[in-house]
Each structure stands twice: as C-alpha cells, then as structure tokens.
Motif scaffolding. Structure first.
Motif, PDB file in Angstrom:
ATOM      1  N   GLU A 160       3.877   7.742 -11.184  1.00 46.66           N
ATOM      2  CA  GLU A 160       4.059   6.416 -11.779  1.00 46.66           C
ATOM      3  C   GLU A 160       2.763   5.625 -11.664  1.00 46.66           C
ATOM      4  OE1 GLU A 160       7.347   4.652  -9.713  1.00 46.66           O
ATOM      5  OE2 GLU A 160       8.655   6.358 -10.101  1.00 46.66           O
ATOM      6  N   ASN A 161       2.742   4.505 -12.346  1.00 44.25           N
ATOM      7  CA  ASN A 161       1.576   3.639 -12.302  1.00 44.25           C
ATOM      8  C   ASN A 161       1.690   2.708 -11.093  1.00 44.25           C
ATOM      9  OD1 ASN A 161      -0.464   1.804 -12.741  1.00 44.25           O
ATOM     10  ND2 ASN A 161      -0.106   1.679 -14.947  1.00 44.25           N
ATOM     11  N   GLY A 162       0.723   2.747 -10.204  1.00 48.97           N
ATOM     12  CA  GLY A 162       0.723   1.904  -9.015  1.00 48.97           C
ATOM     13  C   GLY A 162      -0.098   0.635  -9.173  1.00 48.97           C
ATOM     14  N   PHE A 163      -0.540   0.357 -10.404  1.00 47.56           N
ATOM     15  CA  PHE A 163      -1.425  -0.781 -10.650  1.00 47.56           C
ATOM     16  C   PHE A 163      -0.808  -2.116 -10.194  1.00 47.56           C
ATOM     17  CE2 PHE A 163      -3.107  -4.098 -13.541  1.00 47.56           C
ATOM     18  CZ  PHE A 163      -4.449  -4.037 -13.185  1.00 47.56           C
ATOM     19  N   THR A 164       0.465  -2.300 -10.498  1.00 45.62           N
ATOM     20  CA  THR A 164       1.132  -3.559 -10.140  1.00 45.62           C
ATOM     21  C   THR A 164       1.132  -3.763  -8.634  1.00 45.62           C
ATOM     22  OG1 THR A 164       2.529  -3.390 -12.101  1.00 45.62           O
ATOM     23  CG2 THR A 164       3.259  -4.898 -10.366  1.00 45.62           C
ATOM     24  N   PHE A 165       1.323  -2.692  -7.885  1.00 39.53           N
ATOM     25  CA  PHE A 165       1.275  -2.812  -6.423  1.00 39.53           C
ATOM     26  C   PHE A 165      -0.115  -3.241  -5.961  1.00 39.53           C
ATOM     27  CE2 PHE A 165       4.765   0.296  -7.006  1.00 39.53           C
ATOM     28  CZ  PHE A 165       5.777  -0.449  -6.438  1.00 39.53           C
ATOM     29  N   GLY A 166      -1.127  -2.741  -6.660  1.00 37.42           N
ATOM     30  CA  GLY A 166      -2.493  -3.148  -6.337  1.00 37.42           C
ATOM     31  C   GLY A 166      -2.729  -4.625  -6.629  1.00 37.42           C
ATOM     32  N   LEU A 167      -2.185  -5.098  -7.739  1.00 35.73           N
ATOM     33  CA  LEU A 167      -2.305  -6.524  -8.060  1.00 35.73           C
ATOM     34  C   LEU A 167      -1.605  -7.382  -7.002  1.00 35.73           C
ATOM     35  CD1 LEU A 167      -1.682  -6.561 -11.932  1.00 35.73           C
ATOM     36  CD2 LEU A 167      -3.846  -6.969 -10.726  1.00 35.73           C
ATOM     37  N   LEU A 168      -0.405  -6.977  -6.640  1.00 34.50           N
ATOM     38  CA  LEU A 168       0.332  -7.728  -5.618  1.00 34.50           C
ATOM     39  C   LEU A 168      -0.393  -7.688  -4.273  1.00 34.50           C
ATOM     40  CD1 LEU A 168       3.968  -6.630  -6.516  1.00 34.50           C
ATOM     41  CD2 LEU A 168       2.920  -8.873  -6.895  1.00 34.50           C
TER      42      LEU A 168
ATOM     43  N   ARG B 143       0.842  -1.200   0.000  1.00 34.79           N
ATOM     44  CA  ARG B 143       0.000   0.000   0.000  1.00 34.79           C
ATOM     45  C   ARG B 143       0.879   1.253   0.000  1.00 34.79           C
ATOM     46  NH1 ARG B 143      -3.852  -2.549   2.912  1.00 34.79           N
ATOM     47  NH2 ARG B 143      -2.835  -2.252   4.900  1.00 34.79           N
ATOM     48  N   GLU B 144       1.884   1.261   0.871  1.00 33.96           N
ATOM     49  CA  GLU B 144       2.793   2.425   0.946  1.00 33.96           C
ATOM     50  C   GLU B 144       3.504   2.645  -0.387  1.00 33.96           C
ATOM     51  OE1 GLU B 144       5.544   1.659   4.111  1.00 33.96           O
ATOM     52  OE2 GLU B 144       3.954   1.475   5.615  1.00 33.96           O
ATOM     53  N   LEU B 145       4.014   1.573  -0.971  1.00 36.78           N
ATOM     54  CA  LEU B 145       4.738   1.708  -2.239  1.00 36.78           C
ATOM     55  C   LEU B 145       3.808   2.141  -3.373  1.00 36.78           C
ATOM     56  CD1 LEU B 145       7.072  -1.425  -2.039  1.00 36.78           C
ATOM     57  CD2 LEU B 145       7.665   0.977  -1.634  1.00 36.78           C
ATOM     58  N   GLY B 146       2.573   1.667  -3.335  1.00 37.62           N
ATOM     59  CA  GLY B 146       1.598   2.087  -4.344  1.00 37.62           C
ATOM     60  C   GLY B 146       1.279   3.566  -4.246  1.00 37.62           C
ATOM     61  N   VAL B 147       1.152   4.060  -3.025  1.00 42.40           N
ATOM     62  CA  VAL B 147       0.882   5.496  -2.827  1.00 42.40           C
ATOM     63  C   VAL B 147       2.071   6.323  -3.296  1.00 42.40           C
ATOM     64  CG1 VAL B 147       0.569   7.272  -1.050  1.00 42.40           C
ATOM     65  CG2 VAL B 147      -0.794   5.175  -0.964  1.00 42.40           C
ATOM     66  N   VAL B 148       3.280   5.901  -2.934  1.00 42.96           N
ATOM     67  CA  VAL B 148       4.483   6.627  -3.366  1.00 42.96           C
ATOM     68  C   VAL B 148       4.574   6.641  -4.891  1.00 42.96           C
ATOM     69  CG1 VAL B 148       7.018   6.547  -3.373  1.00 42.96           C
ATOM     70  CG2 VAL B 148       5.769   6.241  -1.231  1.00 42.96           C
ATOM     71  N   ALA B 149       4.301   5.512  -5.510  1.00 48.20           N
ATOM     72  CA  ALA B 149       4.349   5.446  -6.973  1.00 48.20           C
ATOM     73  C   ALA B 149       3.329   6.407  -7.577  1.00 48.20           C
ATOM     74  CB  ALA B 149       4.078   4.015  -7.458  1.00 48.20           C
ATOM     75  N   HIS B 150       2.118   6.383  -7.039  1.00 53.85           N
ATOM     76  CA  HIS B 150       1.067   7.258  -7.563  1.00 53.85           C
ATOM     77  C   HIS B 150       1.452   8.730  -7.402  1.00 53.85           C
ATOM     78  CE1 HIS B 150      -2.888   8.780  -8.552  1.00 53.85           C
ATOM     79  NE2 HIS B 150      -2.883   9.465  -7.418  1.00 53.85           N
ATOM     80  N   LEU B 151       1.934   9.097  -6.222  1.00 52.30           N
ATOM     81  CA  LEU B 151       2.304  10.491  -5.963  1.00 52.30           C
ATOM     82  C   LEU B 151       3.500  10.930  -6.803  1.00 52.30           C
ATOM     83  CD1 LEU B 151       1.779  10.675  -2.100  1.00 52.30           C
ATOM     84  CD2 LEU B 151       0.290  11.571  -3.920  1.00 52.30           C
ATOM     85  N   SER B 152       4.300   9.964  -7.249  1.00 48.43           N
ATOM     86  CA  SER B 152       5.451  10.275  -8.109  1.00 48.43           C
ATOM     87  C   SER B 152       5.069  10.300  -9.580  1.00 48.43           C
ATOM     88  CB  SER B 152       6.553   9.226  -7.909  1.00 48.43           C
ATOM     89  OG  SER B 152       6.992   9.222  -6.580  1.00 48.43           O
TER      90      SER B 152
END
Length: 188
Positions: A148-156, A137-146
């Motif tokens: 980047e696409n956070g979709f893969t983090f959501g899948l994981l 969740r943290e990495l997905g938020v960081v990716a989104h705020l940067s």
C-alpha cells in the motif's frame, strides 16, 4: 489508524481487566489497607510539618533539575524524547508534592504546583507527539510492506514532528518558570 488503535485498545483493556481480577491486584489492595491502618512511620514523622515538608518538596524539585540536566546532555532525538519523558514524570511528582503541602504553605506551594503542572503539560504534548510518531512510523512500514501507499503516514508523521517541536520550544520557558529561585524560596 483507528482500526489498529481500536484493536490495541481492546487487547490492552482485556489485559487490564484480567489483571484487576487477579490475585496480585488483591494482594496490592490488602497491602495498601495495611499501609493505611499501620503506617511504617520513621523518626521523621515526629518533625514539625513546617520544617519537614519543604525538604521533601525540594527533593522532588531536585529530581526535576537532575532529569532536565540529563535531557540537556543527550544529542540523539530518540534519547532526548526518553529523557524529556523522565523530566515530565519528575515534574508530576514535584507538582503532587507541592499540591499536598499547599494547605500548610499556601500560595507559594500553589504557585510551584501550577508551574510544575505547566511543565508537565508541555512535556505531555511532546510525549504524545513522540508516541504518535512511533505509531505512524510502524503503520507506514506495515502499509509499505503490504504493497500500500504509506505516503499519508509520512505526512501525518511530519505534522506530528512539527507539533512535538512546538512543544519542545515551550519546554525551556516552562522549566525556567518552575525553577526560579523566587518560586522555590519557601522550601529553604
């Protein structure tokens, strides 16, 4: 993920080395040496092992029971994760207590230790999943705020959720096996 976790590991390892080199750790070692050389025995130390030890193991098992009741009482997923972690810690203590008396009580203590270990393992899988989901969740938020696409983090995250739910399905049977009267009868 590997880069972030490797950096966290390096930082934590540095803090660990610093702590092990510190005065506080040296005081702990000295206190442990003193505890071994001059243990603070109470009157309970005079009791026969066959009478005193089962009570101590039973106390550890009651902690598992209380922790599992607390876990059953919560409704929010995050709180349930925390409560199940408490059950795991209590199961670990009960396992170690049973293992420590196995030389005196044999197969019944070993059976209890084995069942507590299984409960601990099931809940360890659940805890690993809970921690992994939080990191994802943290990495997905960081990716989104940067940007980047956070979709893969959501899948994981979804895969980890399924893994955690599978572990949680194993919880009730493992708890039931560790709580059977037949398994705990020797402690009376």
């Amino acid at each position: 993920i590997d880069l972030v976790l490797s950096e966290r590991h390096r930082t934590a390892h540095g803090h660990l080395i610093e702590a092990l080199d510190g005065e506080r750790y040296q005081r702990l070692l000295a206190a442990l040496d003193h505890l071994v050389s001059d243990p603070p025995l109470t009157s309970a130390a005079r009791r026969r092992a066959r009478r005193a030890l089962p009570r101590l193991v039973a106390r550890a098992c009651r902690r598992v029971d209380r922790a599992s009741q607390a876990a059953d009482a919560v409704t929010t997923p995050g709180e349930r994760d925390r409560q199940l972690h408490d059950v795991r810690k209590a199961a670990k203590r009960a396992r170690y207590a049973a293992e420590s008396v196995a030389p005196v009580f044999g197969k019944p203590a070993t059976r209890l230790a084995t069942r507590m270990e299984h409960l601990q393992d099931v809940l360890g899988e659940h805890q690993d999943s809970a921690v992994s989901r939080q990191v994802l969740r943290e990495l997905g938020v960081v990716a989104h705020l940067s940007g980047e696409n956070g979709f893969t983090f959501g899948l994981l995250h979804g895969l980890e959720r399924a893994h955690g739910e599978a572990a949680q399905r194993g919880y009730d049977p493992a708890l039931s096996a560790a709580s059977k009267k037949k398994v705990r009868r020797w402690m009376r």
